[in-house]
Scaffold this motif. Structure first.
Motif, PDB file in Angstrom:
ATOM      1  N   ALA A 110       0.830  -1.206   0.000  1.00 29.23           N
ATOM      2  CA  ALA A 110       0.000   0.000   0.000  1.00 29.23           C
ATOM      3  C   ALA A 110       0.865   1.257   0.000  1.00 29.23           C
ATOM      4  N   LEU A 111       1.933   1.257   0.768  1.00 35.89           N
ATOM      5  CA  LEU A 111       2.794   2.428   0.836  1.00 35.89           C
ATOM      6  C   LEU A 111       3.453   2.701  -0.511  1.00 35.89           C
ATOM      7  N   ILE A 112       3.941   1.662  -1.172  1.00 39.78           N
ATOM      8  CA  ILE A 112       4.594   1.845  -2.467  1.00 39.78           C
ATOM      9  C   ILE A 112       3.590   2.331  -3.507  1.00 39.78           C
ATOM     10  N   CYS A 113       2.392   1.761  -3.509  1.00 40.63           N
ATOM     11  CA  CYS A 113       1.364   2.213  -4.455  1.00 40.63           C
ATOM     12  C   CYS A 113       0.969   3.663  -4.184  1.00 40.63           C
ATOM     13  N   PHE A 114       0.864   4.028  -2.924  1.00 42.18           N
ATOM     14  CA  PHE A 114       0.535   5.411  -2.569  1.00 42.18           C
ATOM     15  C   PHE A 114       1.620   6.371  -3.064  1.00 42.18           C
ATOM     16  N   ILE A 115       2.871   6.002  -2.887  1.00 40.48           N
ATOM     17  CA  ILE A 115       3.972   6.865  -3.325  1.00 40.48           C
ATOM     18  C   ILE A 115       3.966   7.009  -4.840  1.00 40.48           C
ATOM     19  N   PHE A 116       3.783   5.887  -5.556  1.00 44.16           N
ATOM     20  CA  PHE A 116       3.744   5.952  -7.021  1.00 44.16           C
ATOM     21  C   PHE A 116       2.608   6.849  -7.496  1.00 44.16           C
ATOM     22  N   SER A 117       1.450   6.740  -6.872  1.00 44.26           N
ATOM     23  CA  SER A 117       0.298   7.539  -7.289  1.00 44.26           C
ATOM     24  C   SER A 117       0.508   9.009  -6.955  1.00 44.26           C
ATOM     25  N   TRP A 118       1.029   9.295  -5.782  1.00 40.91           N
ATOM     26  CA  TRP A 118       1.227  10.681  -5.367  1.00 40.91           C
ATOM     27  C   TRP A 118       2.253  11.389  -6.257  1.00 40.91           C
ATOM     28  N   ASN A 119       3.278  10.666  -6.697  1.00 39.86           N
ATOM     29  CA  ASN A 119       4.363  11.281  -7.460  1.00 39.86           C
ATOM     30  C   ASN A 119       4.107  11.312  -8.962  1.00 39.86           C
ATOM     31  N   GLU A 120       3.064  10.657  -9.447  1.00 39.55           N
ATOM     32  CA  GLU A 120       2.830  10.584 -10.888  1.00 39.55           C
ATOM     33  C   GLU A 120       2.567  11.969 -11.459  1.00 39.55           C
ATOM     34  N   LEU A 121       3.202  12.286 -12.579  1.00 46.59           N
ATOM     35  CA  LEU A 121       3.101  13.625 -13.157  1.00 46.59           C
ATOM     36  C   LEU A 121       2.611  13.628 -14.598  1.00 46.59           C
TER      37      LEU A 121
END
Length: 283
Positions: free
Chosen positions: A208-219
């Motif tokens: 969940a943490l890795i998916c959250f980081i990927f989603s938050w950083n997507e540009l």
């Protein structure tokens, strides 16, 4: 001095050297973040000096301008959009990845390794290669500048890596516990939520943490598919780079604020992250 003590001394020296190297590498990776934080508390004049001034006066002007005190746009809609897109997509990924990983680990299907490779191969496609078809689809369906389009995209982008990770985590769940639950009459939803999920909680938290980081950083997708209504925080951050120049202190303040949710989530779940990654790596 005994022979055992002579053999232990090189090992202790080697361990101390590796520990010192780890600290140096940690400080090296932390230095840019510390530099960004320090620059965010400087005025634009002090931030633009070369070489930079460490003893410059500290100020909160960069943060005031970021939050719209100088008449600029408010960052709160963008921060809320990023929060909604990241949390919703992460939740959907976990709901879909848990039964898929269960089928591939505890109740494996035929050629399950080929299935996992197919999941991972979808991450090898360059993101820009699918940008035009997705843009045309969003335009024809009226989903441009819609936050739920980003939720769907982030879910589909993170689902393969989530299934791959959780399959490794769920493979460590003892089959005997699941069989005992089945003998007691538990059905698959009950087994997943009350038996498998609590045991694999560190792995689920790491995923969940890795998916959250990927989603938050997507540009890239957020930059092309959103405008005003569904603008995310990374897109809002790019707006500080204008034809008038780069306002370094303001950009550093904005970058630090936008990075705080990821840093806070990583710090809060660091024990679960380490346990989860270790659980998936030890066989």
């Amino acid at each position: 001095m005994s022979a055992t003590a002579i053999r232990l001394r090189p090992r202790r020296t080697r361990g101390a050297g590796l520990g010192l190297l780890a600290w140096l590498l940690g400080l090296l990776f932390f230095l840019p973040i510390a530099w960004m934080a320090l620059t965010s508390f400087h005025s634009e004049e002090d931030a633009a000096t070369n070489p930079p001034s460490f003893a410059a006066a500290l100020t909160l002007d960069g943060y005031r301008e970021f939050f719209g005190a100088g008449g600029g746009a408010s960052p709160w809609p963008s921060l809320i959009n990023s929060t909604v897109a990241s949390l919703a997509s992460t939740l959907f990924v976990l709901v879909l990845a848990l039964p898929a990983a269960y089928a591939l680990s505890i109740r494996p299907v035929k050629k399950w390794t080929d299935v996992l490779f197919f999941f991972l191969s979808t991450k090898m496609l360059p993101v820009v290669a699918g940008l035009l078809p997705i843009y045309l689809f969003a335009k024809n369906t009226g989903l441009l500048d819609n936050i739920w389009l980003l939720v769907i995209l982030y879910t589909s982008m993170n689902l393969p890596i989530a299934v791959w990770m959780m399959q490794s985590f769920l493979a460590e769940v003892p089959v005997a516990i699941i069989e005992a639950a089945q003998i007691d009459g538990a059905r698959l939803p009950t087994i997943l939520t009350r038996v498998v999920a609590p045991i694999a909680l560190p792995g689920i938290a790491a995923t969940a943490l890795i998916c959250f980081i990927f989603s938050w950083n997507e540009l890239l997708f957020a930059r092309v598919l959103t405008g005003v209504v569904a603008e995310t925080a990374p897109v809002f951050l790019t707006g500080f780079i204008t034809s008038q120049g780069l306002f370094l202190a303001k950009v550093c303040a904005a970058s630090l604020v936008i990075s705080l949710p990821v840093l806070a989530a990583g710090f809060a779940a660091q024990d679960k992250l380490v346990q989860g990654l270790s659980l998936g790596a030890v066989k």
